[in-house]
Design a protein around this motif. Structure first.
Motif, PDB file in Angstrom:
ATOM      1  N   THR B  14       0.832  -1.210   0.000  1.00 49.43           N
ATOM      2  CA  THR B  14       0.000   0.000   0.000  1.00 49.43           C
ATOM      3  C   THR B  14       0.867   1.261   0.000  1.00 49.43           C
ATOM      4  O   THR B  14       0.598   2.199  -0.746  1.00 49.43           O
ATOM      5  CB  THR B  14      -0.960   0.054   1.203  1.00 49.43           C
ATOM      6  N   GLY B 133       3.125   8.342  10.694  1.00 47.51           N
ATOM      7  CA  GLY B 133       2.535   8.331   9.349  1.00 47.51           C
ATOM      8  C   GLY B 133       2.904   9.578   8.582  1.00 47.51           C
ATOM      9  O   GLY B 133       4.084   9.876   8.368  1.00 47.51           O
ATOM     10  N   THR B 160      -3.508   1.971  15.699  1.00 43.78           N
ATOM     11  CA  THR B 160      -4.377   0.821  15.990  1.00 43.78           C
ATOM     12  C   THR B 160      -4.910   0.891  17.421  1.00 43.78           C
ATOM     13  O   THR B 160      -6.116   0.778  17.654  1.00 43.78           O
ATOM     14  CB  THR B 160      -3.576  -0.486  15.809  1.00 43.78           C
ATOM     15  N   TYR B 163      -7.326   3.761  17.897  1.00 45.05           N
ATOM     16  CA  TYR B 163      -8.653   3.445  17.368  1.00 45.05           C
ATOM     17  C   TYR B 163      -9.426   2.597  18.396  1.00 45.05           C
ATOM     18  O   TYR B 163     -10.588   2.883  18.706  1.00 45.05           O
ATOM     19  CB  TYR B 163      -8.513   2.685  16.047  1.00 45.05           C
ATOM     20  N   TYR B 187      -7.703  -2.193  10.435  1.00 44.18           N
ATOM     21  CA  TYR B 187      -6.921  -1.295  11.292  1.00 44.18           C
ATOM     22  C   TYR B 187      -5.980  -2.055  12.224  1.00 44.18           C
ATOM     23  O   TYR B 187      -5.098  -1.467  12.833  1.00 44.18           O
ATOM     24  CB  TYR B 187      -7.844  -0.413  12.151  1.00 44.18           C
ATOM     25  N   VAL B 287      -7.680   6.759  14.362  1.00 50.46           N
ATOM     26  CA  VAL B 287      -6.333   6.355  13.969  1.00 50.46           C
ATOM     27  C   VAL B 287      -5.376   7.545  13.892  1.00 50.46           C
ATOM     28  O   VAL B 287      -4.250   7.420  13.414  1.00 50.46           O
ATOM     29  CB  VAL B 287      -6.329   5.598  12.614  1.00 50.46           C
ATOM     30  N   PRO B 306      -2.903  12.071  10.575  1.00 48.38           N
ATOM     31  CA  PRO B 306      -3.153  10.649  10.373  1.00 48.38           C
ATOM     32  C   PRO B 306      -1.888   9.846  10.622  1.00 48.38           C
ATOM     33  O   PRO B 306      -0.867  10.081   9.980  1.00 48.38           O
ATOM     34  CB  PRO B 306      -3.589  10.565   8.908  1.00 48.38           C
ATOM     35  N   ALA B 308      -1.255   6.680  10.151  1.00 45.66           N
ATOM     36  CA  ALA B 308      -1.011   5.504   9.313  1.00 45.66           C
ATOM     37  C   ALA B 308      -1.800   5.675   8.030  1.00 45.66           C
ATOM     38  O   ALA B 308      -2.443   6.694   7.805  1.00 45.66           O
ATOM     39  CB  ALA B 308      -1.429   4.233  10.038  1.00 45.66           C
ATOM     40  N   GLY B 309      -1.744   4.660   7.171  1.00 39.92           N
ATOM     41  CA  GLY B 309      -2.492   4.694   5.917  1.00 39.92           C
ATOM     42  C   GLY B 309      -1.552   4.940   4.751  1.00 39.92           C
ATOM     43  O   GLY B 309      -0.500   5.565   4.903  1.00 39.92           O
ATOM     44  N   ALA B 310      -1.949   4.446   3.585  1.00 44.44           N
ATOM     45  CA  ALA B 310      -1.092   4.506   2.405  1.00 44.44           C
ATOM     46  C   ALA B 310      -0.752   5.949   2.044  1.00 44.44           C
ATOM     47  O   ALA B 310       0.415   6.292   1.865  1.00 44.44           O
ATOM     48  CB  ALA B 310      -1.794   3.830   1.232  1.00 44.44           C
ATOM     49  N   THR B 313       1.451   7.949   4.704  1.00 45.26           N
ATOM     50  CA  THR B 313       2.802   7.397   4.794  1.00 45.26           C
ATOM     51  C   THR B 313       3.577   7.689   3.510  1.00 45.26           C
ATOM     52  O   THR B 313       4.766   8.036   3.560  1.00 45.26           O
ATOM     53  CB  THR B 313       2.743   5.891   5.099  1.00 45.26           C
TER      54      THR B 313
END
Lengths: 438, 438
Positions: B14, B133, B160, B163, B187, B287, B306, B308-310, B313
């Protein structure tokens, strides 16, 4: 490392003294601080007592000798005001010296002239301290967020007004009373216009937009509404509806149309704005600042911290000095600049007409306490194709009613048409307040 | 500008795909993006369908050919895990190539080895994506805050667990139920240990501390308590007392004693921690991550976004690539590195024994519902010289009482002595929870 770097300081007020203090106490800070040497310092009065001790030979009342001193490699301008700051900065650039400045007014009004001169001379002009006090925001916009297509920058970027608004919200106090307190405490100037009329925030959003969107911003074209006529009643009604009122500066990119192919259309504004309680900017109180940056693919990031004060501002000034010192460790054979740090414009931007700005609105009318008024107001908005989120009647006395409307997103042009129609209604005694709303 | 820079990408998951997408869509981003060329990409499976289209000739299943390709000038490692990432990073460094990595595990565990190799080879290893992130936090710690003496870094740095904790707080839900949901939503991993046991947060606070305090951190020595045994009851009691529970990572510098003259003593910990509702970290939900940095003279700044997440990052990875690309525009004749960007250690640090860590505490006991129990608990704390902020009895059933104590700041050594004495009281049935408290 090992190359000492000579600094010339223009101004030894609170920020200048804060910078000198960091340089004199390097322990526990980045070791590159140890390479910096305060060579010359321009002050207004040699006799005045100061919080920092400096050798008498370092001080001068002639700022030009600081700029011209061959031992000065980086000029640090912390005197403020447009002149002589602008002339001294241009003189330093012409002499091939990089400049660090905390002066938002000079950058907002003469940034383009200064940037072209710096690019031509191959020097840096760094301005981290000009926006957000100690908060690192210039550097992230120039470097860390460079992979993003920035959609919006919004922020609480004036500490004085945020202090006043925080106390108005928390104590239900009136603007004039809190302003006086803020002046007594040194949070507001004797002439508070630059802060309370939103001019300082407009300077700063012009600077942030230039970096975020890559093109120079026409400072004079930014619609700017301050807080000097804000009534505590609106702060109170906002609270009852689940909002706080902040002086918000907003810059957003609009959809490019066919006419705009050579220039990016932007909507900028500075305005007292209702912010929903659960929004990350809603909790920013006192003299703190925060800037929210939204872009693709990052989503939303926020930078929060002290927006003013000697220590935080000095921290930002020293960050810029360190950046220049760090890059000077590289023996730079071709005379090029790091394009991220130099941050020259890379496209044209233009501000759309204020009537084209789309936003939510908070408006308050004084009306006769007569049946059917709310319906008539609703009809006027409907006729202008404006959707309403809520109409609430507050504080109906025998004769008068206070009617607060929050609209959905709508152009300011449509909004003005609707407000004109409404204020022409015989039942409406006046439009008392018109604020933004997130 | 004008020098194209060849990138080799290790991994096209990702984050890797997010990076490729930014490079393929440069419009509206910093123009330096246009100078970056994705030359080689290592994937696990050539046949798999992907969200980004790349020429077949660019893909390979052999990551070493990516590192070794002479057209690759910067290696971007987004495969994760310790091996083969570590070996490939070292191989790139040995070949004189700068590295960008999102791999917190490899940096937390092998950062020193990697940093020395990079310094010796005169290349950069940049790690913005390893912590927080998309939030710019590595860069500000290395550059924008360099003038400060950092006192404390604390943060919510695992998306994680945040959340899970947010949903536990908002819904009163149990840990296991929310974990299962988080796994279904992607998540949380199928094996959630690295997140929920606090190991990921410990990796990240090790990295942040190394940069904030200037010396390498012994990762294995960080006291780490996760959330897998946290009960919703404690989240609820915290709420009633005006707190939220977050998995907090904290690093603070302690007073240097005469023995410590050559090394800075630090207290680090990862622990579920009560945060007062009005604290800036308390509103960080879902998150999202946030890192609070406290130092002299800046005061307090916070970075939020944020975690995390594609997209986020990838934004951070591209920021690092741009930094390297920017500095490569300077023809670097002497082979030196920018010391701020390189961020090598500049002093020794050591972690104090966990018993020496000073903090406030939240503890919950199950006790017989008998008169005098609260007095006895108070006496035990008093005998260990521990001041108490509050003792509250919750939920007394016929037989049992739940007693919650919040202490003032105290060393964990004293705390353990007191807890031992209290759990030995015949009226106390057990110590059910021991959390941190801000």
């Amino acid at each position: 490392m090992g190359t000492r770097i000579g600094l010339g300081l223009l101004g030894l007020g609170t920020v200048g003294a804060g910078v000198a203090e960091i340089l004199q106490n390097p322990e526990g800070r980045h070791p590159l601080i140890g390479e910096l040497e305060l060579v010359r310092v321009a002050v207004r009065d040699l006799q005045r007592s100061r919080p920092v001790e400096l050798p008498a030979a370092v001080l001068t009342t002639d700022p030009e000798t600081v700029v011209d001193d061959p031992a000065v490699q980086v000029v640090v301008e912390v005197m403020g005001g447009i002149e002589p700051a602008r002339t001294l900065i241009m003189r330093a650039i012409a002499a091939g010296k990089s400049v660090v400045t905390a002066n938002k007014a000079v950058i907002a009004h003469h940034g383009e002239e200064i940037a072209s001169a710096a690019a031509a001379a191959g020097v840096y002009v760094l301005i981290e301290a000009a926006v957000g006090g100690g908060i690192p925001i210039i550097e992230p916009l120039k470097q860390s967020l460079g992979g993003n297509r920035i959609e919006r920058v919004s922020g609480i970027i004036n500490g004085t007004t945020n202090y006043i608004l925080t106390r108005m919200a928390q104590e239900g106090a009136a603007y004039q009373a809190v302003l006086k307190d803020a002046q007594d405490l040194g949070y507001a100037e004797a002439d508070p216009a630059a802060d309370v009329e939103g001019l300082d925030a407009a300077d700063k959003i012009a600077i942030l937009s230039g970096l975020a969107f890559g093109g120079p911003i026409e400072r004079a074209a930014i619609p700017t509404q301050g807080i000097s006529t804000l009534q505590s009643r609106d702060v109170d009604y906002a609270k009852q509806l689940g909002y706080v009122v902040k002086l918000l500066a907003v810059a957003e990119r609009l959809q490019t149309t066919t006419q705009d192919q050579t220039s990016l259309p932007l909507a900028l504004r500075v305005q007292p704005t209702l912010i929903p309680n659960e929004h990350p900017l809603a909790g920013v109180n006192g003299v703190n600042n925060a800037i929210l940056v939204e872009g693709d693919p990052i989503g939303r990031v926020m930078f929060y911290g002290p927006g003013a004060g000697a220590g935080p501002t000095a921290s930002a000034v020293v960050a810029d000095i360190l950046n220049i010192a760090g890059i000077r460790q590289l023996e730079n054979a071709n005379g090029c600049l790091d394009p991220l740090l130099a941050a020259n414009s890379w496209r044209a931007c233009h501000l759309v007409h204020p009537n084209a700005i789309q936003q939510r609105n908070y408006v308050r009318f004084k009306a006769k306490n007569a049946p059917g008024v709310i319906g008539q107001i609703g009809n006027c908005f409907g006729a202008c194709d404006i959707s309403i989120q809520s109409i609430v009647q507050f504080d109906a006395s025998e004769a008068d009613a206070e009617i607060v409307v929050i609209t959905h997103e709508v152009s300011q042009g449509q909004m003005h048409d609707a407000l004109k129609a409404i204020t022409n209604l015989p039942e409406i005694k006046g439009l008392i307040a018109h604020l933004g709303c997130l």
